[in-house]
Design a protein around this motif. Structure first.
Motif, short mmCIF file in Angstrom:
data_model
loop_
_atom_site.label_atom_id
_atom_site.label_comp_id
_atom_site.label_asym_id
_atom_site.label_seq_id
_atom_site.Cartn_x
_atom_site.Cartn_y
_atom_site.Cartn_z
N SER A 5 -6.98 3.38 1.45
CA SER A 5 -7.52 2.12 0.92
C SER A 5 -8.27 1.39 2.03
O SER A 5 -8.04 1.65 3.22
CB SER A 5 -6.36 1.24 0.45
OG SER A 5 -5.55 0.90 1.57
N ILE A 31 -6.28 7.11 -1.95
CA ILE A 31 -6.12 6.66 -0.56
C ILE A 31 -6.96 7.53 0.37
O ILE A 31 -7.23 8.67 0.04
CB ILE A 31 -4.63 6.64 -0.10
CG1 ILE A 31 -4.01 8.04 -0.14
CG2 ILE A 31 -3.83 5.68 -0.93
CD1 ILE A 31 -2.63 8.12 0.51
N GLU A 47 0.87 4.55 2.46
CA GLU A 47 0.01 4.32 3.63
C GLU A 47 0.80 3.62 4.73
O GLU A 47 1.78 2.93 4.49
CB GLU A 47 -1.21 3.49 3.22
CG GLU A 47 -2.05 4.24 2.20
CD GLU A 47 -3.42 3.60 2.02
OE1 GLU A 47 -4.41 4.15 2.53
OE2 GLU A 47 -3.49 2.55 1.36
N HIS A 82 0.85 -1.20 0.00
CA HIS A 82 0.00 0.00 0.00
C HIS A 82 0.88 1.25 0.00
O HIS A 82 1.06 1.90 1.04
CB HIS A 82 -0.93 0.00 1.22
CG HIS A 82 -1.94 -1.09 1.20
ND1 HIS A 82 -1.62 -2.42 1.46
CD2 HIS A 82 -3.26 -1.06 0.92
CE1 HIS A 82 -2.71 -3.14 1.35
NE2 HIS A 82 -3.72 -2.36 1.02
#
Ligand code: 5MM
Length: 340
Positions: A149, A147, A111, A108
């Motif tokens: 997510s 984002i 993140e 990700h």
């Protein structure tokens, strides 16, 4: 689990319109704040600064709990009095940050997921023995293109819930902090949408992990336009967006919602908290309070500059910000308080 002490601690933290002082900066964050105002970054300057805070006369009139960091909970005043003892004598309940920081979330990009569950049960029992009666864990959610997510929201929410359940087992009130960051050009509406989704997932996981809602505290962000958004909003619009978002996502059994300040100026944070209580207080199921770090400490840190001669002025500034936020809890804060 013995629920009564947890409920009593959660109540005492916010009695008489008090709130929390977050003084749990990890060494890296504390050093960064020191560097920005020219203070040497050593264990001794961090200790001296925290001594300045815990020895501030009258702080316990507006601060119900102070969140410490692992280094700080073990430190003492120059006189030898442990910080924990000084806080308890001032009527301030000691708390402790127990996460070990936000790390890149695999798969990700952009993140993070907060870590710290390994060995947490043992660390919590040690912190309880050292005098802590509440704890804090912060998850960080960024807003950007594509984002946050679902993977990021779910991983962070589950970790928060597992931490909270372990805290209650150990007799510590968990402060659950899912922070949707201010950084970015997003709108107020986007922040509201993301904050609501995050809070709903957090409470879903808290329920699944059997966390007693009456014995926990929520520490969310206020709903704000991103710091780079050209369309900034008035305090009333922020108050309405924040409270409406919370009403949709936070169960009434939670005793208190204590905001982080997230990089807002000290005065704006007080004014916005005040607007929320002024417009909604009689209609809210939970106390709307504060758990600020920068919005209470920053003016004091800038005055102190690492010098003994400035301690008294810095302590006055710290006390002043704590009192302003206490007034904001009952809608009694005004810009005039800043002039006196
Ligand atoms: C968001 O940070 C929390 C609240 O502080 P602000 O009111 O300044 O936003 C705070 O408790 C935070 O967790 C610590 O200051 C920083 O912790 P780390 O782990 O980043 O050093």
């Amino acid at each position: 689990m013995n629920s009564r002490p947890l409920i009593e601690t959660a109540t005492r933290l916010f009695a008489n319109n008090k709130g929390l002082l977050a003084m749990d900066e990890s060494n890296g964050t504390c050093n960064k704040r020191f560097a920005a105002v020219g203070i040497p970054q050593t264990e001794e300057t961090r200790r001296a600064y925290r001594e300045l805070i815990v020895t501030t006369q009258g702080l316990g009139e507006s601060i119900g709990g102070a969140i410490l960091y692992d280094e700080t909970i073990r430190q003492q005043e120059r006189s030898g009095t442990p910080f924990v003892k000084a806080l308890i004598e001032a009527g301030i309940i000691p708390g402790i940050k127990v996460d070990t920081g936000a790390k890149e979330l695999a798969g990700h990009p952009g993140e993070k997921v907060t870590e710290g569950l390994d060995g947490l049960r043992d660390r919590l029992s040690e912190y309880y023995r050292l005098g802590a009666r509440f704890a804090k864990w912060r998850a960080v959610i960024a807003i950007g293109k594509g984002i946050p997510s679902r993977g990021c929201i779910e991983a962070n929410a589950q970790a928060l819930a597992r931490y909270a359940a372990l805290c209650q087992e150990a007799g510590l009130v968990p402060v659950v902090e899912p922070e949707v960051l201010m950084e970015g050009g997003h709108s107020l509406e986007r922040c509201s949408e993301v904050t609501e989704e995050v809070l709903q997932q957090v409470f879903c996981e808290l329920y699944t992990q059997r966390v007693m809602l009456e014995g926990m505290i929520l520490k969310p962000n206020m709903v704000l336009p991103g710091s780079a958004c050209p369309n900034q909003k008035a305090g009333e619009e922020i108050a309405d967006a924040t409270v409406n978002c919370l009403l949709r996502a936070v169960p009434a059994a939670v005793p208190a919602v204590a905001f982080l300040s997230g990089g807002q100026s000290a005065e704006l944070a007080s004014a916005r908290l005040n607007a929320m209580n002024l417009r909604f207080k009689s209609r809210l199921p939970w106390a709307l309070a504060f758990s600020f770090a920068r919005a209470i400490q920053q003016p004091a840190l800038e005055l102190w500059k690492g010098l003994d001669a400035n301690v008294s002025a810095a302590q006055s500034a710290l006390c002043h910000r704590a009192r302003c936020n206490q007034a904001a809890r009952s809608g009694q804060y005004s810009a005039a308080m800043e002039k006196n």
